[in-house]
Design a protein around this motif. Structure first.
Motif, PDB file in Angstrom:
ATOM      1  N   LEU A  86       0.804  -1.222   0.000  1.00  0.00           N
ATOM      2  CA  LEU A  86       0.000   0.000   0.000  1.00  0.00           C
ATOM      3  C   LEU A  86       0.836   1.271   0.000  1.00  0.00           C
ATOM      4  CD1 LEU A  86      -2.662  -1.131   2.636  1.00  0.00           C
ATOM      5  CD2 LEU A  86      -2.897  -1.144   0.145  1.00  0.00           C
ATOM      6  N   ALA A  87       2.144   1.118  -0.112  1.00  0.00           N
ATOM      7  CA  ALA A  87       3.013   2.304  -0.041  1.00  0.00           C
ATOM      8  C   ALA A  87       2.642   3.346  -1.088  1.00  0.00           C
ATOM      9  CB  ALA A  87       4.477   1.880  -0.204  1.00  0.00           C
ATOM     10  N   HIS A  88       2.291   2.897  -2.293  1.00  0.00           N
ATOM     11  CA  HIS A  88       1.981   3.856  -3.355  1.00  0.00           C
ATOM     12  C   HIS A  88       0.661   4.578  -3.114  1.00  0.00           C
ATOM     13  CE1 HIS A  88      -0.348   0.342  -4.553  1.00  0.00           C
ATOM     14  NE2 HIS A  88      -1.059   1.137  -5.348  1.00  0.00           N
ATOM     15  N   THR A  89      -0.152   4.086  -2.160  1.00  0.00           N
ATOM     16  CA  THR A  89      -1.420   4.756  -1.858  1.00  0.00           C
ATOM     17  C   THR A  89      -1.276   5.765  -0.723  1.00  0.00           C
ATOM     18  OG1 THR A  89      -2.214   3.180  -0.160  1.00  0.00           O
ATOM     19  CG2 THR A  89      -2.628   2.630  -2.479  1.00  0.00           C
ATOM     20  N   GLU A  90      -0.095   5.855  -0.141  1.00  0.00           N
ATOM     21  CA  GLU A  90       0.074   6.760   1.000  1.00  0.00           C
ATOM     22  C   GLU A  90      -0.237   8.215   0.659  1.00  0.00           C
ATOM     23  OE1 GLU A  90       3.883   6.031   2.746  1.00  0.00           O
ATOM     24  OE2 GLU A  90       3.299   4.039   3.500  1.00  0.00           O
ATOM     25  N   PRO A  91       0.143   8.716  -0.530  1.00  0.00           N
ATOM     26  CA  PRO A  91      -0.277  10.085  -0.862  1.00  0.00           C
ATOM     27  C   PRO A  91      -1.799  10.242  -0.891  1.00  0.00           C
ATOM     28  CG  PRO A  91       1.525   9.407  -2.282  1.00  0.00           C
ATOM     29  CD  PRO A  91       1.097   8.181  -1.545  1.00  0.00           C
ATOM     30  N   MET A  92      -2.502   9.236  -1.421  1.00  0.00           N
ATOM     31  CA  MET A  92      -3.963   9.298  -1.428  1.00  0.00           C
ATOM     32  C   MET A  92      -4.521   9.187  -0.015  1.00  0.00           C
ATOM     33  SD  MET A  92      -6.898   9.661  -2.761  1.00  0.00           S
ATOM     34  CE  MET A  92      -6.567   9.679  -4.525  1.00  0.00           C
ATOM     35  N   GLN A  93      -3.923   8.317   0.801  1.00  0.00           N
ATOM     36  CA  GLN A  93      -4.364   8.225   2.196  1.00  0.00           C
ATOM     37  C   GLN A  93      -4.213   9.570   2.894  1.00  0.00           C
ATOM     38  OE1 GLN A  93      -3.049   4.788   4.565  1.00  0.00           O
ATOM     39  NE2 GLN A  93      -2.335   3.811   2.687  1.00  0.00           N
ATOM     40  N   ALA A  94      -3.073  10.211   2.677  1.00  0.00           N
ATOM     41  CA  ALA A  94      -2.813  11.506   3.304  1.00  0.00           C
ATOM     42  C   ALA A  94      -3.813  12.551   2.811  1.00  0.00           C
ATOM     43  CB  ALA A  94      -1.388  11.954   3.029  1.00  0.00           C
ATOM     44  N   LYS A  95      -4.110  12.509   1.498  1.00  0.00           N
ATOM     45  CA  LYS A  95      -5.060  13.462   0.928  1.00  0.00           C
ATOM     46  C   LYS A  95      -6.453  13.255   1.526  1.00  0.00           C
ATOM     47  CE  LYS A  95      -7.016  15.035  -3.484  1.00  0.00           C
ATOM     48  NZ  LYS A  95      -7.002  14.847  -4.945  1.00  0.00           N
ATOM     49  N   LEU A  96      -6.856  12.001   1.609  1.00  0.00           N
ATOM     50  CA  LEU A  96      -8.163  11.697   2.175  1.00  0.00           C
ATOM     51  C   LEU A  96      -8.231  12.079   3.649  1.00  0.00           C
ATOM     52  CD1 LEU A  96      -8.687   8.236   0.463  1.00  0.00           C
ATOM     53  CD2 LEU A  96     -10.211  10.208   0.186  1.00  0.00           C
ATOM     54  N   PHE A  97      -7.163  11.787   4.378  1.00  0.00           N
ATOM     55  CA  PHE A  97      -7.127  12.154   5.794  1.00  0.00           C
ATOM     56  C   PHE A  97      -7.315  13.657   5.969  1.00  0.00           C
ATOM     57  CE2 PHE A  97      -4.776  13.665   9.497  1.00  0.00           C
ATOM     58  CZ  PHE A  97      -5.362  12.919  10.514  1.00  0.00           C
ATOM     59  N   ASP A  98      -6.546  14.423   5.212  1.00  0.00           N
ATOM     60  CA  ASP A  98      -6.646  15.889   5.317  1.00  0.00           C
ATOM     61  C   ASP A  98      -8.029  16.370   4.891  1.00  0.00           C
ATOM     62  OD1 ASP A  98      -4.053  16.045   6.223  1.00  0.00           O
ATOM     63  OD2 ASP A  98      -3.204  16.491   4.243  1.00  0.00           O
ATOM     64  N   GLU A  99      -8.580  15.723   3.887  1.00  0.00           N
ATOM     65  CA  GLU A  99      -9.891  16.094   3.353  1.00  0.00           C
ATOM     66  C   GLU A  99     -10.982  15.857   4.401  1.00  0.00           C
ATOM     67  OE1 GLU A  99     -12.275  13.860  -0.032  1.00  0.00           O
ATOM     68  OE2 GLU A  99     -10.505  14.870  -0.846  1.00  0.00           O
ATOM     69  N   ILE A 100     -10.951  14.662   4.990  1.00  0.00           N
ATOM     70  CA  ILE A 100     -11.961  14.312   5.989  1.00  0.00           C
ATOM     71  C   ILE A 100     -11.780  15.158   7.251  1.00  0.00           C
ATOM     72  CG2 ILE A 100     -12.826  12.458   7.467  1.00  0.00           C
ATOM     73  CD1 ILE A 100     -11.880  10.503   5.211  1.00  0.00           C
ATOM     74  N   LYS A 101     -10.545  15.271   7.691  1.00  0.00           N
ATOM     75  CA  LYS A 101     -10.259  16.080   8.882  1.00  0.00           C
ATOM     76  C   LYS A 101     -10.657  17.529   8.654  1.00  0.00           C
ATOM     77  CE  LYS A 101      -6.503  17.358  12.046  1.00  0.00           C
ATOM     78  NZ  LYS A 101      -5.049  17.228  12.344  1.00  0.00           N
ATOM     79  N   GLY A 102     -10.495  18.005   7.405  1.00  0.00           N
ATOM     80  CA  GLY A 102     -10.813  19.389   7.086  1.00  0.00           C
ATOM     81  C   GLY A 102     -12.286  19.720   7.181  1.00  0.00           C
ATOM     82  N   ARG A 103     -13.148  18.706   7.210  1.00  0.00           N
ATOM     83  CA  ARG A 103     -14.585  18.952   7.362  1.00  0.00           C
ATOM     84  C   ARG A 103     -15.003  19.034   8.828  1.00  0.00           C
ATOM     85  NH1 ARG A 103     -15.061  14.316   3.829  1.00  0.00           N
ATOM     86  NH2 ARG A 103     -14.921  14.993   1.654  1.00  0.00           N
ATOM     87  N   ILE A 104     -14.096  18.641   9.711  1.00  0.00           N
ATOM     88  CA  ILE A 104     -14.443  18.540  11.126  1.00  0.00           C
ATOM     89  C   ILE A 104     -14.108  19.841  11.851  1.00  0.00           C
ATOM     90  CG2 ILE A 104     -13.977  17.313  13.279  1.00  0.00           C
ATOM     91  CD1 ILE A 104     -13.260  14.872  11.572  1.00  0.00           C
ATOM     92  N   VAL A 105     -15.067  20.344  12.583  1.00  0.00           N
ATOM     93  CA  VAL A 105     -14.833  21.532  13.408  1.00  0.00           C
ATOM     94  C   VAL A 105     -13.883  21.149  14.538  1.00  0.00           C
ATOM     95  CG1 VAL A 105     -15.900  23.247  14.916  1.00  0.00           C
ATOM     96  CG2 VAL A 105     -17.099  22.456  12.872  1.00  0.00           C
ATOM     97  N   LYS A 106     -12.758  21.820  14.604  1.00  0.00           N
ATOM     98  CA  LYS A 106     -11.769  21.456  15.620  1.00  0.00           C
ATOM     99  C   LYS A 106     -12.250  21.754  17.027  1.00  0.00           C
ATOM    100  CE  LYS A 106      -7.502  21.551  12.932  1.00  0.00           C
ATOM    101  NZ  LYS A 106      -6.101  22.033  12.898  1.00  0.00           N
ATOM    102  N   VAL A 442     -20.443  21.136   9.151  1.00  0.00           N
ATOM    103  CA  VAL A 442     -19.552  20.477   8.205  1.00  0.00           C
ATOM    104  C   VAL A 442     -18.781  21.569   7.474  1.00  0.00           C
ATOM    105  CG1 VAL A 442     -19.356  18.886   6.267  1.00  0.00           C
ATOM    106  CG2 VAL A 442     -21.207  18.590   7.950  1.00  0.00           C
ATOM    107  N   LEU A 443     -17.476  21.607   7.698  1.00  0.00           N
ATOM    108  CA  LEU A 443     -16.658  22.648   7.080  1.00  0.00           C
ATOM    109  C   LEU A 443     -16.456  22.374   5.597  1.00  0.00           C
ATOM    110  CD1 LEU A 443     -13.960  23.183   9.869  1.00  0.00           C
ATOM    111  CD2 LEU A 443     -16.114  24.420   9.530  1.00  0.00           C
ATOM    112  N   GLY A 444     -15.949  23.364   4.896  1.00  0.00           N
ATOM    113  CA  GLY A 444     -15.712  23.207   3.464  1.00  0.00           C
ATOM    114  C   GLY A 444     -16.918  23.654   2.663  1.00  0.00           C
ATOM    115  N   ASP A 445     -17.085  23.034   1.486  1.00  0.00           N
ATOM    116  CA  ASP A 445     -18.146  23.480   0.585  1.00  0.00           C
ATOM    117  C   ASP A 445     -19.372  22.573   0.633  1.00  0.00           C
ATOM    118  OD1 ASP A 445     -17.063  21.249  -0.544  1.00  0.00           O
ATOM    119  OD2 ASP A 445     -16.680  22.138  -2.515  1.00  0.00           O
ATOM    120  N   PHE A 446     -19.595  21.911   1.764  1.00  0.00           N
ATOM    121  CA  PHE A 446     -20.736  21.001   1.874  1.00  0.00           C
ATOM    122  C   PHE A 446     -22.053  21.747   1.739  1.00  0.00           C
ATOM    123  CE2 PHE A 446     -24.070  19.242   4.678  1.00  0.00           C
ATOM    124  CZ  PHE A 446     -24.326  18.077   3.980  1.00  0.00           C
TER     125      PHE A 446
END
Length: 719
Positions: A86-106, A442-446
């Protein structure tokens, strides 16, 4: 996602080179340039019952102490292999993590709940993983004080979980359980809220349920069996005394029962709950008596379930007595042991299931489900007049929550749908006027208008109509069979997966996925008979329903038949194992999280946690009829030499519900027998248990891993 495992020295060399130590699991040799999959050693282990002998070559993987070098080494090898694959998917994992986390009110807080003199709530700030519990004298929190900072308590722990928080009647003491191993075995601590200091009292090996005696000098708790992890003894602990001096109040001798604890809303009764899959009951303890003993409310009867709530001198009884979909009855406290005196409050209805209820000084609020759709009704207990609460969506989930006191003037309801974020309403009990207390931001453009939900009925192979909840993004969906389909299912224990909102799921919907929840038999979506038709000797209906839903959704254009993904957790993992044995060609990828896949061996072993509690769900394989039926669908026993879908399997080493060795064995057998070159990766969180990683952001990594795994398969298919 499990923490990354680092290897050093000789072990790292052996893993990466494909070598092995003699007699241990090793890494499978492969063509130059290809990654190597771990291959487990085989040690035949014979098990004979009913004249039938099974040979389990991977039985050696069970180690209750979780310290066997060969076991740990093989799990580490699997983790290392998964990291490579899964090493080659790590950039996508990181992108998804940031994307999902970015919707959450801290910075977020729960809706305060009044109990006694205070309003209690929890809040989370910034990048903190855990919540801080607070209380205040008013709803607005103007004099808010911290009663427990879980972030501070969790420091230095890979895993940390706080169980139930229980405040003493005088509101000066806080008792709570903490779990640092993810085995759901808690150590109870007591904190003085007036000084911030901890008492010397410490209770080991307990469940998270804690109920105070009304004199503030003692509390009740449940002790767990160290082997089965079953809570079975209720003790009274007097402050200032050692645990060894605690008084045993109740002991459950039937290992098919769970034990629970709670207190009535008015604080005048302690309930000990006794529950198995098909039978339940209650015992009473007087919290005003320092020497109280447990008194049975009404004797348990096989096949009869009941639970109680208290209002003044009357008990309200939720039961399936002569009511397949449950009824609500009441009885005066002086006549509780005479069932002929029990009176109907909500009569039984074969077409409508009574799901839940809560009592107030002058009102009863109850929830029902008809044809899979919920409704909530308020009844004035003086006049008998009723009205139903109104919501906006045609299909939704709603639950009574936070109604902690009898004299509330309003009822609080949690509400959500596949397109509506988590919302808390209060309805004035007298007028029915609705007030929104909070809706999760929900943060972002939801924009909820961008998404569409549907509820469809699918005809199963035996004619049964299976409800399915669907959601998709309108501008990414065409009903032409081109969208990827993500199908989720559970289908056991009567647990109903209601249509709820998910900020995480948006990452799939925005990429064109159609998300489907298959409300298959084994749940109670269509009432109690729907559950009965998916358990024991009807269990195969669960698997057939899921497969039939997959076929129908693709035939009807909701998904591309070559882009179907299936996901299940725990008993839903058993579902995943069964469907890929029966119809592997239907799925491009499958994620099985903490999967219960070795059902026959587990259900024959009473030393394994929870086994005896499950006989009424799956059947007892000591009976030949159940043995043969379970064996006919057991995922582990039915792995064969055939092509399987791409598989992501996850577990936690310290899982107390589904032991780690079940998926470990299953993966080893799949590696041995499968005839395809599809991806099979197995990730073990060496610190976590059944619920996965602790902490709100750590959990997102697990979702990002799964999503990246599926998206990568789509990308490869496109190429």
């Amino acid at each position: 996602m499990p923490r990354h495992i680092l290897f050093t020295g000789a072990l790292a060399v052996s893993l990466l080179s494909g070598c092995s130590f003699q007699g241990e699991s090793h890494v499978k040799a492969s063509s130059p340039g290809e990654l190597s999959a771990p291959v487990a050693k085989k040690i035949p282990h014979e098990m004979t019952i009913h004249g039938d002998t099974r040979v389990d070559n991977y039985y050696w993987m069970r180690d209750d102490a979780r310290q066997d070098p060969d076991v740990i080494a093989h799990l580490n090898q699997e983790n290392a292999y998964a990291d490579q694959v899964l090493a080659h998917t790590e950039p996508m994992q990181a992108k998804l993590f940031d994307e999902i986390k970015g919707r959450i009110v801290k910075d977020d807080a729960s809706v305060p709940v009044k109990k006694g003199s205070y309003f209690y709530s929890s809040e989370v700030e910034g990048d903190n993983e855990y919540r801080t519990y607070v209380r205040a004298k008013d709803f607005a929190g103007t004099d808010k004080t911290v009663i427990l900072d879980v972030n501070a308590l969790a420091k230095g722990h890979e895993f940390y979980s706080v169980g139930q928080l229980s405040v003493s009647p005088n509101e000066n003491l806080l008792a709570y359980g903490e779990d640092t191993l993810s085995r759901r075995v808690y150590t109870i601590q007591v904190k003085d809220l007036t000084t911030g200091e901890y008492l010397d009292d410490k209770i080991e090996g307990a469940s998270s349920s804690i109920v105070w005696q009304n004199d503030n000098q003692a509390f009740y708790y449940i002790k767990k069996d160290p082997q089965t992890l079953l809570g079975y003894q209720v003790y009274r602990h007097r402050l200032g005394t050692p645990q060894s001096a605690d008084t045993l109040i109740y002991e459950e001798t039937d290992t098919s029962y769970y034990t629970g604890l709670s207190k009535s809303k008015d604080g005048e009764q302690i309930f000990i709950w006794h529950s198995s899959t098909e039978t339940s009951g209650v015992s009473l303890v007087d919290p005003n008596d320092p020497n109280a003993t447990a008194q049975v409310f009404y004797p348990r009867e096989t096949g009869i379930e009941y639970g109680v709530a208290k209002r003044g001198e009357w008990y309200y009884i939720y039961t399936n007595y002569q009511a397949v979909n449950f009824r609500l009855m009441k009885v005066h406290q002086s006549e509780r042991d005479d069932r002929s005196q029990w009176q109907d409050v909500i009569a039984p209805n074969d077409k409508v299931q009574l799901v839940d209820f809560t009592l107030f000084d002058n009102h009863l609020v109850y929830e029902q489900r008809e044809n899979g759709l919920p409704r909530t009704t308020v009844r004035n207990l003086t006049t008998g007049e009723e009205y139903q609460l109104s919501f906006n969506d045609s299909a939704y989930a709603s639950y009574l929550t936070g109604n902690a006191e009898m004299d509330n003037s309003a009822v609080r309801v949690y509400y959500t749908s596949l397109t509506t974020p988590h919302t808390y309403y209060e309805f004035d009990l007298a007028s029915g006027k609705r007030e929104m207390l909070k809706q999760t931001q929900v943060l972002g453009d939801f924009n909820p208008d961008n998404y569409q939900s549907e509820r469809v009925m699918i005809t199963a192979r035996d004619g049964a109509q299976v409800p399915v909840s669907l959601v998709y993004r309108k501008d990414r969906f065409k009903k032409d069979g081109t969208n990827p389909l993500y199908q989720y299912g559970y289908g056991s224990y009567g647990s109903t997966m209601t249509p709820m909102f998910s900020t995480t799921r948006l990452s799939l919907l925005d990429r064109g996925f159609v998300y489907a929840i298959a409300h298959i038999r084994g749940s109670e979506m269509l009432g109690r008979p729907w559950y009965e038709d998916g358990k024991k000797l009807n269990k195969k209906n669960t698997f057939n329903d899921f497969i039939d839903v997959t076929k129908a959704l693709t035939e009807q254009g909701y998904g591309d038949k070559d882009k179907v993904f299936a996901v299940g957790r725990s008993a839903g993992g058993l579902l995943m194992g069964a469907i890929i044995n029966q119809a592997p060609e239907l799925y491009l990828g499958v994620a099985a999280h903490v999967p219960f896949v070795d059902i026959v061996t587990t259900m024959l072993d009473e030393s394994i946690p929870l086994t005896t509690n499950e006989y009424d769900e799956w059947g007892n394989p000591n009976d030949k009829t159940y043995y043969e039926y379970m064996l006919s669908y057991s995922p582990y026993d039915n792995v064969t030499a055939q092509d399987y879908p791409n598989l992501l399997v996850t577990t936690g080493l310290h899982d107390s519900q589904v032991q780690y060795f079940e998926p470990m064995k299953w993966v080893a057998k799949l590696r041995e027998l499968k005839t395809d070159n599809h991806t099979l990766v197995f990730k073990t969180d060496m610190e976590a248990g059944h619920g996965g990683a602790s902490g709100r952001f750590k959990r997102i990594k697990e979702d990002a891993l799964e999503y990246a795994f599926f998206l990568d398969l789509l990308d490869k298919q496109g190429k």
